[in-house]
Design a protein around this motif. Sequence first.
Motif, mmCIF file in Angstrom:
data_model
loop_
_atom_site.group_PDB
_atom_site.id
_atom_site.type_symbol
_atom_site.label_atom_id
_atom_site.label_comp_id
_atom_site.label_asym_id
_atom_site.label_seq_id
_atom_site.Cartn_x
_atom_site.Cartn_y
_atom_site.Cartn_z
ATOM 1 N N GLN A 28 11.469 6.315 -23.018
ATOM 2 C CA GLN A 28 10.149 6.916 -22.792
ATOM 3 C C GLN A 28 9.751 6.785 -21.315
ATOM 4 O O GLN A 28 9.213 7.730 -20.726
ATOM 5 C CB GLN A 28 9.115 6.255 -23.683
ATOM 6 C CG GLN A 28 7.739 6.865 -23.554
ATOM 7 C CD GLN A 28 6.726 6.173 -24.458
ATOM 8 O OE1 GLN A 28 6.920 5.052 -24.902
ATOM 9 N NE2 GLN A 28 5.635 6.858 -24.726
ATOM 10 N N LEU A 29 10.038 5.641 -20.713
ATOM 11 C CA LEU A 29 9.757 5.464 -19.285
ATOM 12 C C LEU A 29 10.595 6.424 -18.442
ATOM 13 O O LEU A 29 10.118 6.951 -17.435
ATOM 14 C CB LEU A 29 10.017 4.018 -18.861
ATOM 15 C CG LEU A 29 9.019 2.983 -19.378
ATOM 16 C CD1 LEU A 29 9.493 1.576 -19.039
ATOM 17 C CD2 LEU A 29 7.642 3.248 -18.806
ATOM 18 N N GLN A 30 11.827 6.662 -18.869
ATOM 19 C CA GLN A 30 12.677 7.629 -18.155
ATOM 20 C C GLN A 30 12.066 9.031 -18.212
ATOM 21 O O GLN A 30 12.061 9.747 -17.219
ATOM 22 C CB GLN A 30 14.085 7.671 -18.760
ATOM 23 C CG GLN A 30 15.013 6.624 -18.236
ATOM 24 C CD GLN A 30 15.488 6.914 -16.834
ATOM 25 O OE1 GLN A 30 14.707 7.091 -15.908
ATOM 26 N NE2 GLN A 30 16.788 6.934 -16.652
ATOM 27 N N GLU A 31 11.578 9.416 -19.359
ATOM 28 C CA GLU A 31 10.980 10.752 -19.499
ATOM 29 C C GLU A 31 9.712 10.873 -18.648
ATOM 30 O O GLU A 31 9.470 11.904 -18.032
ATOM 31 C CB GLU A 31 10.690 11.069 -20.967
ATOM 32 C CG GLU A 31 11.936 11.144 -21.839
ATOM 33 C CD GLU A 31 12.944 12.195 -21.400
ATOM 34 O OE1 GLU A 31 12.561 13.211 -20.779
ATOM 35 O OE2 GLU A 31 14.147 12.005 -21.693
ATOM 36 N N SER A 32 8.919 9.813 -18.584
ATOM 37 C CA SER A 32 7.728 9.816 -17.723
ATOM 38 C C SER A 32 8.126 9.906 -16.256
ATOM 39 O O SER A 32 7.493 10.619 -15.471
ATOM 40 C CB SER A 32 6.905 8.543 -17.940
ATOM 41 O OG SER A 32 6.383 8.513 -19.239
ATOM 42 N N TYR A 33 9.166 9.190 -15.887
ATOM 43 C CA TYR A 33 9.675 9.235 -14.518
ATOM 44 C C TYR A 33 10.120 10.656 -14.178
ATOM 45 O O TYR A 33 9.861 11.153 -13.088
ATOM 46 C CB TYR A 33 10.841 8.247 -14.361
ATOM 47 C CG TYR A 33 11.326 8.079 -12.947
ATOM 48 C CD1 TYR A 33 10.821 7.067 -12.138
ATOM 49 C CD2 TYR A 33 12.302 8.919 -12.413
ATOM 50 C CE1 TYR A 33 11.260 6.905 -10.836
ATOM 51 C CE2 TYR A 33 12.754 8.760 -11.111
ATOM 52 C CZ TYR A 33 12.225 7.757 -10.333
ATOM 53 O OH TYR A 33 12.661 7.598 -9.042
ATOM 54 N N TYR A 34 10.775 11.314 -15.122
ATOM 55 C CA TYR A 34 11.261 12.673 -14.892
ATOM 56 C C TYR A 34 10.104 13.640 -14.646
ATOM 57 O O TYR A 34 10.185 14.503 -13.772
ATOM 58 C CB TYR A 34 12.093 13.152 -16.085
ATOM 59 C CG TYR A 34 12.735 14.493 -15.840
ATOM 60 C CD1 TYR A 34 13.944 14.578 -15.172
ATOM 61 C CD2 TYR A 34 12.126 15.672 -16.253
ATOM 62 C CE1 TYR A 34 14.551 15.800 -14.927
ATOM 63 C CE2 TYR A 34 12.715 16.897 -16.007
ATOM 64 C CZ TYR A 34 13.923 16.961 -15.346
ATOM 65 O OH TYR A 34 14.510 18.168 -15.098
ATOM 66 N N VAL A 35 9.029 13.498 -15.409
ATOM 67 C CA VAL A 35 7.863 14.374 -15.246
ATOM 68 C C VAL A 35 7.282 14.230 -13.839
ATOM 69 O O VAL A 35 6.876 15.216 -13.222
ATOM 70 C CB VAL A 35 6.793 14.066 -16.324
ATOM 71 C CG1 VAL A 35 5.478 14.746 -16.019
ATOM 72 C CG2 VAL A 35 7.299 14.471 -17.696
ATOM 73 N N GLN A 36 7.271 13.027 -13.310
ATOM 74 C CA GLN A 36 6.681 12.777 -11.993
ATOM 75 C C GLN A 36 7.620 13.115 -10.838
ATOM 76 O O GLN A 36 7.175 13.478 -9.755
ATOM 77 C CB GLN A 36 6.261 11.313 -11.876
ATOM 78 C CG GLN A 36 5.166 10.937 -12.831
ATOM 79 C CD GLN A 36 4.907 9.437 -12.849
ATOM 80 O OE1 GLN A 36 5.555 8.667 -12.146
ATOM 81 N NE2 GLN A 36 3.965 9.021 -13.672
ATOM 82 N N TYR B 210 15.595 11.837 -13.364
ATOM 83 C CA TYR B 210 15.536 10.568 -14.092
ATOM 84 C C TYR B 210 15.763 9.440 -13.109
ATOM 85 O O TYR B 210 16.331 9.637 -12.025
ATOM 86 C CB TYR B 210 16.606 10.530 -15.194
ATOM 87 C CG TYR B 210 16.350 11.507 -16.314
ATOM 88 C CD1 TYR B 210 15.240 11.370 -17.139
ATOM 89 C CD2 TYR B 210 17.204 12.576 -16.534
ATOM 90 C CE1 TYR B 210 14.991 12.273 -18.167
ATOM 91 C CE2 TYR B 210 16.970 13.482 -17.558
ATOM 92 C CZ TYR B 210 15.868 13.321 -18.366
ATOM 93 O OH TYR B 210 15.615 14.209 -19.379
#
Length: 165
Positions: A52-60, A64
């Motif tokens: 989930q943290l990886q997906e949030s990082y990707y959005v920002q 990844y």
Amino acid sequence: MNNKNKGFSLIELMITVAILGILSAITVPSYMKYVQKTKRTEAKAEVLRLAQLQESYYVQNLSYAVATNGTGGLGFTGATVTTETGLYTASVQGYGADGTTTCSGDSVTPCVSYIVEALVVSTASQSQDTACANGFRLSNTGAKQARSSSDTAWTSTAARDECWN
């Protein structure tokens, strides 16, 4: 004289002890297997949290994270994250477009995929869990993998089904 026996005979006591021994021989191994299976939840929760943290990082960042720590990482201080009770250590690895780790986690050389891994701490009680002794894995595609103590690769569907269900 009126002799009434009060208490148990030796035979009655031996039969009771034998019954208790049989019941405990059946229930204790089942209970221990249940406890091991319950402790696997800790690894799965940590893997899902890091994904989930990886997906949030990707959005920002439109990439990844390359690792759990360091430049282009998720911001943790160490290369691995230890779970709450110390049974597992988890880490993240980002991969570039060529399928290698030659990405930086930024828009210049973005990581286009990742794998999150949780491995059993060798000194922890969970290392006795032979079905999932070599850990859990989750990729950015949602592919779940696991390794038993006899696996050398992450390809066993039996281990995946046993560990993730």
